[in-house]
Design an enzyme around this catalytic site. Sequence first.
Site, PDB file in Angstrom:
ATOM      1  N   THR A  65      42.099  29.267  53.024  1.00  0.00           N
ATOM      2  CA  THR A  65      41.190  28.448  52.233  1.00  0.00           C
ATOM      3  C   THR A  65      40.647  27.345  53.127  1.00  0.00           C
ATOM      4  O   THR A  65      41.421  26.676  53.824  1.00  0.00           O
ATOM      5  CB  THR A  65      41.887  27.827  51.006  1.00  0.00           C
ATOM      6  OG1 THR A  65      41.061  26.794  50.456  1.00  0.00           O
ATOM      7  CG2 THR A  65      43.233  27.250  51.346  1.00  0.00           C
TER       8      THR A  65
ATOM      9  N   ASP B 228      39.594  24.510  52.385  1.00  0.00           N
ATOM     10  CA  ASP B 228      39.912  23.152  51.932  1.00  0.00           C
ATOM     11  C   ASP B 228      41.171  22.580  52.583  1.00  0.00           C
ATOM     12  O   ASP B 228      41.407  21.369  52.515  1.00  0.00           O
ATOM     13  CB  ASP B 228      40.091  23.121  50.417  1.00  0.00           C
ATOM     14  CG  ASP B 228      38.768  23.247  49.672  1.00  0.00           C
ATOM     15  OD1 ASP B 228      37.722  23.238  50.348  1.00  0.00           O
ATOM     16  OD2 ASP B 228      38.788  23.366  48.437  1.00  0.00           O
TER      17      ASP B 228
ATOM     18  N   ASP C  87      45.930  28.998  46.221  1.00  0.00           N
ATOM     19  CA  ASP C  87      46.969  28.931  45.188  1.00  0.00           C
ATOM     20  C   ASP C  87      46.745  29.939  44.061  1.00  0.00           C
ATOM     21  O   ASP C  87      47.704  30.447  43.483  1.00  0.00           O
ATOM     22  CB  ASP C  87      47.108  27.509  44.636  1.00  0.00           C
ATOM     23  CG  ASP C  87      45.831  26.988  44.003  1.00  0.00           C
ATOM     24  OD1 ASP C  87      44.797  27.663  44.092  1.00  0.00           O
ATOM     25  OD2 ASP C  87      45.882  25.888  43.421  1.00  0.00           O
ATOM     26  N   GLY C  88      45.491  30.268  43.752  1.00  0.00           N
ATOM     27  CA  GLY C  88      45.233  31.274  42.725  1.00  0.00           C
ATOM     28  C   GLY C  88      45.775  32.632  43.126  1.00  0.00           C
ATOM     29  O   GLY C  88      46.428  33.327  42.330  1.00  0.00           O
TER      30      GLY C  88
ATOM     31  N   GLU D 255      33.096  16.947  47.870  1.00  0.00           N
ATOM     32  CA  GLU D 255      32.494  17.341  46.591  1.00  0.00           C
ATOM     33  C   GLU D 255      33.359  16.962  45.390  1.00  0.00           C
ATOM     34  O   GLU D 255      32.843  16.769  44.290  1.00  0.00           O
ATOM     35  CB  GLU D 255      32.222  18.842  46.570  1.00  0.00           C
ATOM     36  CG  GLU D 255      33.477  19.704  46.642  1.00  0.00           C
ATOM     37  CD  GLU D 255      33.172  21.189  46.540  1.00  0.00           C
ATOM     38  OE1 GLU D 255      32.306  21.569  45.735  1.00  0.00           O
ATOM     39  OE2 GLU D 255      33.823  21.974  47.262  1.00  0.00           O
TER      40      GLU D 255
END
Length: 306
Positions: free
Chosen positions: A111, A113, A88-89, A208
Amino acid sequence: MNAAIRAVVRAATFHGIEVVGVRRGFQGLHEGDMRLLGPRDVANIIQRGGTILLTARSHTWRSPEGRTLGAGHLNAWGVQGLVVIGGDGSFHGAHYLQQEHGIPVIGVPGTIDNDLYGTDHTIGYFTAVETALDAVDKLRDTAASHERIFVVEVMGRHAGHIALDVAVAGGAEEVFLPEDEHPAEHIAEVVRVSASKGKASSILIVAEGYPGGGAGVTAAIEAQTGLDTRLTVLGHIQRGGSPVSSDRVLASRLGEAAVLALIDGKSDVMVGRGHGGMTFTPLADTWEKRKDVSRDLYRCAKTLSV
């Protein structure tokens, strides 16, 4: 990401389009660190982790002045469309570049994630899951032999996709996700219930981003049960290594789709995979809308941990 870079270069070449590679992301674009890429420049990279173009965070790109300088470098090279691989960045930066300077941009989700709205999976996710699962399998041997509790922290700052897949595939007794916070009493109760069922060892998977992370879960168990509990933080080991076949195929499909999207005149969208085909999601939706973990898989994890 290398598989996606390779796909972009070769798909563009197939359609008679030249490709300019930008080194170190927006930092390199701001500095004009760019070079032509041809099919032979991306040979033998599909099996390599990371990115041959390197990556870096750019604070200067957050300002309109920085984006103007980058747009100037693109125009100087005659670039007519930009493919941005990232999360998203990166998509924020691409979106504002298009809005302010009219340069067509296509986002490719990269990514581990797997937290971007608009695609079932993101590049790197499958490899990260396999890396974490391999570690869990090895730790289970030790846990069983020593009759210990192991808490394994996997990556996922805001999303528990990796943790959930690893928990199901690794036969974990419990999984703790950022999407679902549990009180400390629940953490200890999980261990007590497992012990009451005759389990001499347990594997608990923690994303995390879960409050307190793996260290917090470990401390809660030891404080409330007195049982010997060991913490393993896998960390950035999940971000490297040779990508598994599913990631190579996904990245290749997405890279080609990005080129075709630019040819078709699309812009300010992310290419993704969903419902068995390619999807196109407005870049703003990828950070404004939330992608939840699979609740069916979460239920499955709970059911099979008895």
